[in-house]
Write a protein that holds these residues in place. Structure first.
Motif, mmCIF file in Angstrom:
data_model
loop_
_atom_site.group_PDB
_atom_site.id
_atom_site.type_symbol
_atom_site.label_atom_id
_atom_site.label_comp_id
_atom_site.label_asym_id
_atom_site.label_seq_id
_atom_site.Cartn_x
_atom_site.Cartn_y
_atom_site.Cartn_z
ATOM 1 N N UNK A 1 0.844 -1.198 0.000
ATOM 2 C CA UNK A 1 0.000 0.000 0.000
ATOM 3 C C UNK A 1 0.866 1.230 0.000
ATOM 4 N N UNK A 2 0.247 2.372 -0.184
ATOM 5 C CA UNK A 2 0.999 3.603 -0.082
ATOM 6 C C UNK A 2 1.533 3.747 1.341
ATOM 7 N N UNK A 3 2.730 4.267 1.453
ATOM 8 C CA UNK A 3 3.344 4.470 2.766
ATOM 9 C C UNK A 3 3.441 5.972 3.030
ATOM 10 N N UNK A 4 4.002 6.312 4.177
ATOM 11 C CA UNK A 4 4.145 7.725 4.504
ATOM 12 C C UNK A 4 5.220 8.404 3.654
ATOM 13 N N UNK B 1 8.190 13.366 6.087
ATOM 14 C CA UNK B 1 7.931 11.975 6.488
ATOM 15 C C UNK B 1 9.173 11.118 6.303
ATOM 16 N N UNK B 2 9.905 11.339 5.202
ATOM 17 C CA UNK B 2 11.129 10.570 4.969
ATOM 18 C C UNK B 2 12.137 10.803 6.084
ATOM 19 N N UNK B 3 12.283 12.055 6.499
ATOM 20 C CA UNK B 3 13.203 12.359 7.606
ATOM 21 C C UNK B 3 12.764 11.672 8.888
ATOM 22 N N UNK C 1 15.202 9.039 0.742
ATOM 23 C CA UNK C 1 14.321 9.656 -0.247
ATOM 24 C C UNK C 1 12.871 9.263 -0.010
ATOM 25 N N UNK C 2 11.969 10.099 -0.521
ATOM 26 C CA UNK C 2 10.554 9.767 -0.648
ATOM 27 C C UNK C 2 10.216 9.854 -2.140
ATOM 28 N N UNK C 3 9.040 9.327 -2.517
ATOM 29 C CA UNK C 3 8.718 9.245 -3.940
ATOM 30 C C UNK C 3 7.248 9.557 -4.200
ATOM 31 N N UNK C 4 7.016 10.185 -5.362
ATOM 32 C CA UNK C 4 5.690 10.264 -5.970
ATOM 33 C C UNK C 4 5.807 9.649 -7.359
ATOM 34 N N UNK D 1 2.847 16.996 6.567
ATOM 35 C CA UNK D 1 3.352 15.697 6.992
ATOM 36 C C UNK D 1 2.393 14.625 6.490
ATOM 37 N N UNK D 2 2.891 13.427 6.329
ATOM 38 C CA UNK D 2 2.021 12.299 5.964
ATOM 39 C C UNK D 2 1.599 11.577 7.236
ATOM 40 N N UNK D 3 0.340 11.319 7.343
ATOM 41 C CA UNK D 3 -0.205 10.503 8.430
ATOM 42 C C UNK D 3 -0.896 9.329 7.766
ATOM 43 N N UNK D 4 -0.247 8.165 7.818
ATOM 44 C CA UNK D 4 -0.726 7.055 6.994
ATOM 45 C C UNK D 4 -0.537 7.423 5.536
ATOM 46 N N UNK D 5 -1.607 7.351 4.754
ATOM 47 C CA UNK D 5 -1.518 7.737 3.344
ATOM 48 C C UNK D 5 -2.144 9.108 3.095
ATOM 49 N N UNK D 6 -2.363 9.875 4.171
ATOM 50 C CA UNK D 6 -3.012 11.183 4.038
ATOM 51 C C UNK D 6 -2.011 12.308 4.277
#
Length: 488
Positions: free
Chosen positions: A22-25, A49-51, A57-60, A135-140
């Protein structure tokens, strides 16, 4: 992380991301949503969120179904996207604070057009977009201020992770690691025998925190290892602008450039070559003194070494898009580094060493580039006096620290500020040598004859009025008085 990602690597990365349950933070899938505001907010949220999660890294990814993770393609084309006539990437970078590393890649996978956005983790401060932190909270995606516990945790991460321990290249093979780092230079500089096997080399580098173990038998190169021993700074995306630039100008202004060169090697492995390159660009100057009369470079090499080393060691590595710079003019040399100093510029000479990059400073001390006991500015001041040069100038701009060495000028050519600065630094130098400045020592510093001692007295008076020195004992006759820096 290397600056140019091979296409096969990027395609493999997309496939691996699609395999996640699933999508992650630190990961977001999109179809065609190319709203610039939305992308900017996701850059903030995913970087933070990555930090928080310890990711490099984070990704879209555009062109992926967010439920099935199937490849469905996208019409989004970041390379041609504009916001009010401005390129999308420039627009996003302008509205992010602090600036972070991110890059769009346009790919074709299974015949479908995809876009991968690679986002560097936040560092030192939470990333804001248009003044708001996300910030990401779950996938939001949420505003960080609405989740104070995450904000506190994020600040703890920033406080606990120095730049040197962050990762420059993640999950690479041992062979790739040894191709990226000039590991023989590590052993040469420390006068250590080169281990016979690859495993021995890796073990020593890991023990010194130049590298760290990654996942699945892979390795990570730390920022410490990259900045000190990179074969090419350009191989590390986040390090490219940290190479030292050397610029030689015609005359006293920046109007005409004769030569400009950017270093390629890590600071430790490339330091001697850098100093040699700088000194070879300098014109000669005839020095005449009680024990010295010869053609020498315009600026003493020891002073250059100390100031370049300081610029490297004390720079703010988190200042993006800028690095150390050496500029050579016909009458001066300016050595600039990103970041403001941790001590006042007028206390450079006497202050104990204090660096925001202690691991880098420590290693440079181990290989003899700088000393444990101080900043080396006392050597710089001593050398400028020995070579009959005006006193160096230490100053700050809004975001940088600069040291200026001046070419030879006769005493009569120095203005009042030059003479006051020289008097103050001479008093500082005498003080750290457990001595005092007097009218006699100041005359020797400027080459003033004894019969003109009143000239030295006038400089002392001006420096006292400027609040930079004070008399040790005013009951003593004026000619025998001793003087101290204001802070002594």
């Amino acid at each position: 992380m290397t600056i140019d990602r091979p296409e096969e690597y990027l395609i493999s990365l997309v496939r691996e991301l699609c395999k996640l349950p699933g999508e992650t933070e630190w990961l977001e899938f999109k179809h065609n949503n190319d709203d610039p505001e939305e992308i900017g907010e996701y850059l903030s949220a995913l970087a933070n969120a990555a930090a928080l999660l310890g990711k490099v890294n984070a990704y879209m990814v555009w062109g992926i179904d967010d439920e099935t993770h199937g490849i469905i393609g996208t019409t989004f084309r970041p390379g041609s996207a504009r916001v009010g006539g401005e390129e999308l990437e420039n627009w996003l970078l302008r509205l992010l604070s602090p600036k972070i590393n991110f890059r769009f890649y346009e790919l074709v996978v299974e015949g479908q057009s995809l876009v991968l956005l690679e986002i560097g983790a936040a560092f030192r401060h939470p990333v804001r977009f248009k003044g708001t932190e996300f910030i990401r909270v779950g996938s939001y995606k949420k505003k960080l201020k609405d989740f104070p516990e995450k904000e506190r945790e994020l600040w703890r991460v920033f406080d606990q992770t120095p730049f040197e321990r962050e990762i420059a290249a993640e999950n690479i093979s041992a062979d790739e690691l040894l191709q990226l780092l000039d590991y023989p230079a590590y052993f040469d500089l420390l006068s250590l025998p080169l281990p016979e096997g690859r495993e021995g080399v890796l073990a020593v580098l890991a023990a010194d925190e130049m590298i760290a173990t990654g996942k699945g038998g892979k390795w990570n190169i730390t920022n410490l290892g990259a900045v000190l021993f990179a074969k090419k700074f350009g191989d590390f995306r986040n390090m490219k602008r940290k190479a030292v630039r050397v610029i030689l100008y015609t005359g006293e202004s920046r109007v005409e450039t004769i030569r400009e060169q950017e270093g390629t090697k890590g600071y430790a492995s490339g330091f001697e070559g850098l100093i040699g390159f700088i000194t070879n660009l300098l014109p000669s100057n005839e020095v005449i003194g009680p024990a010295l009369r010869k053609e020498v470079p315009m600026f003493p090499e020891l002073a250059i070494r100390e100031l370049v080393a300081n610029a490297i060691i004390h720079q703010d590595f988190h200042a993006t898009g800028t690095g150390p710079m050496v500029e050579i003019f016909s009458n001066r040399m300016e050595i600039t580094n990103p970041g403001l100093p941790l001590v006042q510029t007028d206390r450079f000479l006497d202050s104990p060493p204090k660096s925001r990059n202690e691991a880098i400073a420590s290693f440079m001390r181990r290989i003899g580039v700088c000393e444990e006991r101080g900043s080396g500015v006392d050597k710089v001041v001593f050398q400028t006096e020995l070579y009959q040069l005006p006193a160096p100038l230490f100053e700050t701009t809004v975001e940088h620290t600069r040291a200026v060495l001046f070419g030879h000028r006769e005493f009569r050519e120095m203005d009042k500020d030059d003479r006051i600065r020289a008097c103050y630094l001479h008093a500082c130098l005498k003080y750290v040598q457990r001595d005092f400045m007097t009218n006699t020592t100041l005359r020797e510093r400027f080459g003033i004859e004894e019969k003109n001692s009143s000239m030295a007295s006038r400089i002392i008076r001006d420096t006292i009025e400027a609040g930079l020195i004070r008399c040790h004992d005013e009951t003593v006759g004026s000619k025998a008085r001793k003087y101290l820096p204001w802070w002594a």
